[in-house]
Scaffold this motif. Structure first.
Motif, PDB file in Angstrom:
ATOM      1  N   SER A  81     -21.276   5.437  32.689  1.00  0.00           N
ATOM      2  CA  SER A  81     -20.639   6.247  31.391  1.00  0.00           C
ATOM      3  C   SER A  81     -21.388   5.531  30.413  1.00  0.00           C
ATOM      4  CB  SER A  81     -19.178   6.170  31.190  1.00  0.00           C
ATOM      5  OG  SER A  81     -18.985   4.928  30.987  1.00  0.00           O
ATOM      6  N   PRO A  82     -21.564   6.259  29.129  1.00  0.00           N
ATOM      7  CA  PRO A  82     -22.088   5.785  27.764  1.00  0.00           C
ATOM      8  C   PRO A  82     -21.357   4.542  27.490  1.00  0.00           C
ATOM      9  CG  PRO A  82     -22.031   8.277  27.732  1.00  0.00           C
ATOM     10  CD  PRO A  82     -21.517   7.612  28.850  1.00  0.00           C
ATOM     11  N   GLU A  83     -19.892   4.593  27.481  1.00  0.00           N
ATOM     12  CA  GLU A  83     -19.000   3.475  26.938  1.00  0.00           C
ATOM     13  C   GLU A  83     -19.481   2.269  27.944  1.00  0.00           C
ATOM     14  OE1 GLU A  83     -18.066   6.331  28.027  1.00  0.00           O
ATOM     15  OE2 GLU A  83     -16.193   7.070  27.159  1.00  0.00           O
ATOM     16  N   LEU A  84     -19.446   2.380  29.076  1.00  0.00           N
ATOM     17  CA  LEU A  84     -19.831   1.225  29.975  1.00  0.00           C
ATOM     18  C   LEU A  84     -21.024   0.668  29.705  1.00  0.00           C
ATOM     19  CD1 LEU A  84     -18.793  -0.566  31.914  1.00  0.00           C
ATOM     20  CD2 LEU A  84     -18.926   1.267  33.835  1.00  0.00           C
ATOM     21  N   ARG A  85     -22.337   1.637  29.764  1.00  0.00           N
ATOM     22  CA  ARG A  85     -23.497   1.355  29.388  1.00  0.00           C
ATOM     23  C   ARG A  85     -23.641   0.237  27.930  1.00  0.00           C
ATOM     24  NH1 ARG A  85     -27.362   5.924  29.647  1.00  0.00           N
ATOM     25  NH2 ARG A  85     -25.381   7.052  30.261  1.00  0.00           N
ATOM     26  N   ALA A  86     -22.733   1.005  26.968  1.00  0.00           N
ATOM     27  CA  ALA A  86     -22.690   0.077  25.759  1.00  0.00           C
ATOM     28  C   ALA A  86     -22.128  -1.294  25.893  1.00  0.00           C
ATOM     29  CB  ALA A  86     -22.158   1.308  24.763  1.00  0.00           C
ATOM     30  N   ALA A  87     -21.253  -1.216  26.524  1.00  0.00           N
ATOM     31  CA  ALA A  87     -20.487  -2.537  26.720  1.00  0.00           C
ATOM     32  C   ALA A  87     -21.234  -3.516  27.537  1.00  0.00           C
ATOM     33  CB  ALA A  87     -19.105  -2.448  27.401  1.00  0.00           C
ATOM     34  N   MET A  88     -21.997  -3.018  28.372  1.00  0.00           N
ATOM     35  CA  MET A  88     -22.848  -3.976  28.991  1.00  0.00           C
ATOM     36  C   MET A  88     -23.912  -4.480  28.108  1.00  0.00           C
ATOM     37  SD  MET A  88     -23.590  -2.447  32.937  1.00  0.00           S
ATOM     38  CE  MET A  88     -23.304  -0.690  32.811  1.00  0.00           C
ATOM     39  N   ALA A  89     -24.711  -3.628  27.360  1.00  0.00           N
ATOM     40  CA  ALA A  89     -25.595  -3.934  26.260  1.00  0.00           C
ATOM     41  C   ALA A  89     -25.076  -5.065  25.374  1.00  0.00           C
ATOM     42  CB  ALA A  89     -26.184  -2.772  26.086  1.00  0.00           C
ATOM     43  N   GLU A  90     -24.016  -4.840  24.939  1.00  0.00           N
ATOM     44  CA  GLU A  90     -23.266  -5.572  23.750  1.00  0.00           C
ATOM     45  C   GLU A  90     -22.996  -6.845  24.558  1.00  0.00           C
ATOM     46  OE1 GLU A  90     -19.376  -5.650  20.962  1.00  0.00           O
ATOM     47  OE2 GLU A  90     -20.053  -3.737  21.785  1.00  0.00           O
ATOM     48  N   SER A  91     -22.455  -6.938  25.857  1.00  0.00           N
ATOM     49  CA  SER A  91     -22.279  -8.370  26.121  1.00  0.00           C
ATOM     50  C   SER A  91     -23.404  -9.001  26.439  1.00  0.00           C
ATOM     51  CB  SER A  91     -21.183  -8.287  27.258  1.00  0.00           C
ATOM     52  OG  SER A  91     -21.760  -7.541  28.227  1.00  0.00           O
ATOM     53  N   GLU A  92     -24.426  -8.416  26.725  1.00  0.00           N
ATOM     54  CA  GLU A  92     -25.846  -9.267  27.107  1.00  0.00           C
ATOM     55  C   GLU A  92     -26.364  -9.556  25.954  1.00  0.00           C
ATOM     56  OE1 GLU A  92     -27.920  -5.941  29.298  1.00  0.00           O
ATOM     57  OE2 GLU A  92     -28.021  -7.228  31.047  1.00  0.00           O
ATOM     58  N   SER A  93     -26.162  -9.058  24.849  1.00  0.00           N
ATOM     59  CA  SER A  93     -26.975  -9.561  23.751  1.00  0.00           C
ATOM     60  C   SER A  93     -26.045 -10.389  22.823  1.00  0.00           C
ATOM     61  CB  SER A  93     -27.318  -8.380  22.867  1.00  0.00           C
ATOM     62  OG  SER A  93     -26.156  -7.593  22.342  1.00  0.00           O
ATOM     63  N   ALA A  94     -25.131 -11.092  23.184  1.00  0.00           N
ATOM     64  CA  ALA A  94     -24.364 -11.862  22.523  1.00  0.00           C
ATOM     65  C   ALA A  94     -25.181 -13.442  22.271  1.00  0.00           C
ATOM     66  CB  ALA A  94     -23.032 -12.346  23.402  1.00  0.00           C
ATOM     67  N   ALA A  95     -25.198 -13.627  21.325  1.00  0.00           N
ATOM     68  CA  ALA A  95     -25.690 -14.921  20.866  1.00  0.00           C
ATOM     69  C   ALA A  95     -24.912 -16.190  21.289  1.00  0.00           C
ATOM     70  CB  ALA A  95     -25.889 -15.051  19.203  1.00  0.00           C
ATOM     71  N   LEU A  96     -25.772 -17.042  22.075  1.00  0.00           N
ATOM     72  CA  LEU A  96     -24.901 -18.195  22.610  1.00  0.00           C
ATOM     73  C   LEU A  96     -25.677 -19.557  22.110  1.00  0.00           C
ATOM     74  CD1 LEU A  96     -24.086 -16.015  24.786  1.00  0.00           C
ATOM     75  CD2 LEU A  96     -24.082 -18.041  26.439  1.00  0.00           C
ATOM     76  N   ASP A  97     -24.722 -20.419  21.524  1.00  0.00           N
ATOM     77  CA  ASP A  97     -25.095 -21.789  21.129  1.00  0.00           C
ATOM     78  C   ASP A  97     -25.753 -22.528  22.226  1.00  0.00           C
ATOM     79  OD1 ASP A  97     -24.037 -20.964  18.778  1.00  0.00           O
ATOM     80  OD2 ASP A  97     -22.341 -21.810  19.184  1.00  0.00           O
ATOM     81  N   VAL A  98     -24.999 -22.540  23.254  1.00  0.00           N
ATOM     82  CA  VAL A  98     -25.816 -23.243  24.404  1.00  0.00           C
ATOM     83  C   VAL A  98     -25.430 -22.454  25.708  1.00  0.00           C
ATOM     84  CG1 VAL A  98     -23.512 -24.602  24.253  1.00  0.00           C
ATOM     85  CG2 VAL A  98     -25.420 -25.618  25.874  1.00  0.00           C
TER      86      VAL A  98
ATOM     87  N   ARG B  10     -23.561 -16.652  29.831  1.00  0.00           N
ATOM     88  CA  ARG B  10     -24.327 -15.721  29.345  1.00  0.00           C
ATOM     89  C   ARG B  10     -24.374 -14.510  30.650  1.00  0.00           C
ATOM     90  NH1 ARG B  10     -30.659 -15.034  29.396  1.00  0.00           N
ATOM     91  NH2 ARG B  10     -30.343 -16.308  31.227  1.00  0.00           N
ATOM     92  N   LEU B  11     -24.230 -13.279  29.785  1.00  0.00           N
ATOM     93  CA  LEU B  11     -23.954 -12.293  31.100  1.00  0.00           C
ATOM     94  C   LEU B  11     -25.343 -11.432  31.120  1.00  0.00           C
ATOM     95  CD1 LEU B  11     -20.335 -10.810  30.313  1.00  0.00           C
ATOM     96  CD2 LEU B  11     -21.184 -12.229  32.519  1.00  0.00           C
ATOM     97  N   ARG B  12     -25.552 -10.980  32.325  1.00  0.00           N
ATOM     98  CA  ARG B  12     -26.494 -10.236  32.589  1.00  0.00           C
ATOM     99  C   ARG B  12     -26.204  -9.164  33.668  1.00  0.00           C
ATOM    100  NH1 ARG B  12     -31.259 -12.232  35.120  1.00  0.00           N
ATOM    101  NH2 ARG B  12     -32.791 -10.767  34.074  1.00  0.00           N
ATOM    102  N   PHE B  13     -26.779  -7.896  33.768  1.00  0.00           N
ATOM    103  CA  PHE B  13     -26.446  -6.908  34.499  1.00  0.00           C
ATOM    104  C   PHE B  13     -27.723  -6.485  35.368  1.00  0.00           C
ATOM    105  CE2 PHE B  13     -23.090  -6.827  31.428  1.00  0.00           C
ATOM    106  CZ  PHE B  13     -22.280  -6.879  32.236  1.00  0.00           C
ATOM    107  N   ILE B  14     -27.912  -6.372  36.446  1.00  0.00           N
ATOM    108  CA  ILE B  14     -28.918  -6.095  37.322  1.00  0.00           C
ATOM    109  C   ILE B  14     -28.477  -4.859  37.905  1.00  0.00           C
ATOM    110  CG2 ILE B  14     -30.294  -8.372  37.427  1.00  0.00           C
ATOM    111  CD1 ILE B  14     -29.372  -8.518  40.306  1.00  0.00           C
ATOM    112  N   GLY B  15     -29.340  -3.878  38.223  1.00  0.00           N
ATOM    113  CA  GLY B  15     -29.113  -2.584  38.817  1.00  0.00           C
ATOM    114  C   GLY B  15     -29.424  -1.346  38.115  1.00  0.00           C
TER     115      GLY B  15
END
Ligand code: IPE
Ligand code: MG
Length: 235
Positions: A93-110, A82-87
């Motif tokens: 950039s908007p692209e980077l912020r979108a990529a961060m938000a997307e990877s944080e919201s990935a659904a994980l089984d475990v 599970r990825l989270r970003f702090i800071g």
């Protein structure tokens, strides 16, 4: 994660070469953490002070960061990372912020490992940020200033609700914390190694864990109090 530039310099290559090798080291350390059953890993990828590096290097780091996220995020999620970003993200950039938000919201089984990536992070910023949130809540009448204690303060820091780190590792030979998790490091074991970040592999990581296992964590108590002998355990 320190020492990418020097690692590249030793090879007569540009600093960017070292940063790319640094991404591979991140990959290896994440895998090593999973194998060692470490539950939380926090990586200091970009400090609030790193903006003052030459413009080209900052641009390269942002680019590398975006590419690595796009390339690795899905596989990491598939492996239970599970990825989270702090800071403070607003400067990215908007692209980077979108990529961060997307990877944080990935659904994980475990969830096997949580990886916090500190970007545009500073320990002092984190503390001031928490103080502001509490001041606003007090001003709005939602909390009583006298009721603020360490536990409630901590809930407003960016690592919450995760526990404070047991072990801090700095590569690259400097013996400094450099504005990393200032609040959280109060009782963390500190480990400094001359190994440059791109060379920090599983063997180097396990050496840090072995050293950590040797340390006696007293949290202000005496050695007898914390020793694992049964008669001392009740003291
Ligand atoms: C750490 O390596 C990478 C980042 C801060 C992004 P450095 O770039 O600080 O490498 P050295 O210290 O110059 O060797
Ligand atoms: Mg450095």
């Amino acid at each position: 994660m320190d020492g990418n530039g020097r690692w590249a310099k030793h090879r007569h290559r540009p600093r960017a070469f070292g940063h790319r090798a640094g991404v591979q080291a991140v990959r290896k350390v994440i895998e090593a953490c999973i194998r060692a059953k470490v539950e939380v890993l926090t990586l200091f990828a970009f400090s609030s002070e790193n903006w003052s590096r030459p413009e080209g290097e900052v641009r390269h780091l942002m680019d590398l960061f975006l590419r690595a996220l796009r390339k690795e995020a899905r596989e990491l999620a598939g492996n239970g990372v599970r990825l989270r970003f702090i800071g403070e993200r607003s400067r990215f950039s908007p692209e980077l912020r979108a990529a961060m938000a997307e990877s944080e919201s990935a659904a994980l089984d475990v969830v096997r490992l949580t990886v916090n990536i500190a970007v545009n992070y500073g320990g002092r910023w984190d503390i001031v940020n928490a103080a502001q949130a509490l001041a606003r809540a007090a001003l709005a009448g939602q909390i009583d200033p006298d009721a603020i204690d360490q536990a409630s303060f901590e809930q407003h820091l960016s690592l919450a609700p995760l526990p404070e780190p047991d072990l801090f590792i700095r590569t690259g030979g400097e013996a400094r914390i450099s504005n990393f998790l200032l609040w959280h490091l109060a009782y963390t074991e500190l480990y400094f190694t001359p190994v440059l970040w791109p060379d920090f592999d599983e063997t180097a990581f396990l050496a840090a864990l072995t050293e950590f296992a040797r340390r006696e964590r007293r949290f202000g108590k005496t050695s007898d109090q914390v020793s694992s002998k049964p008669e001392a355990a009740h003291v």
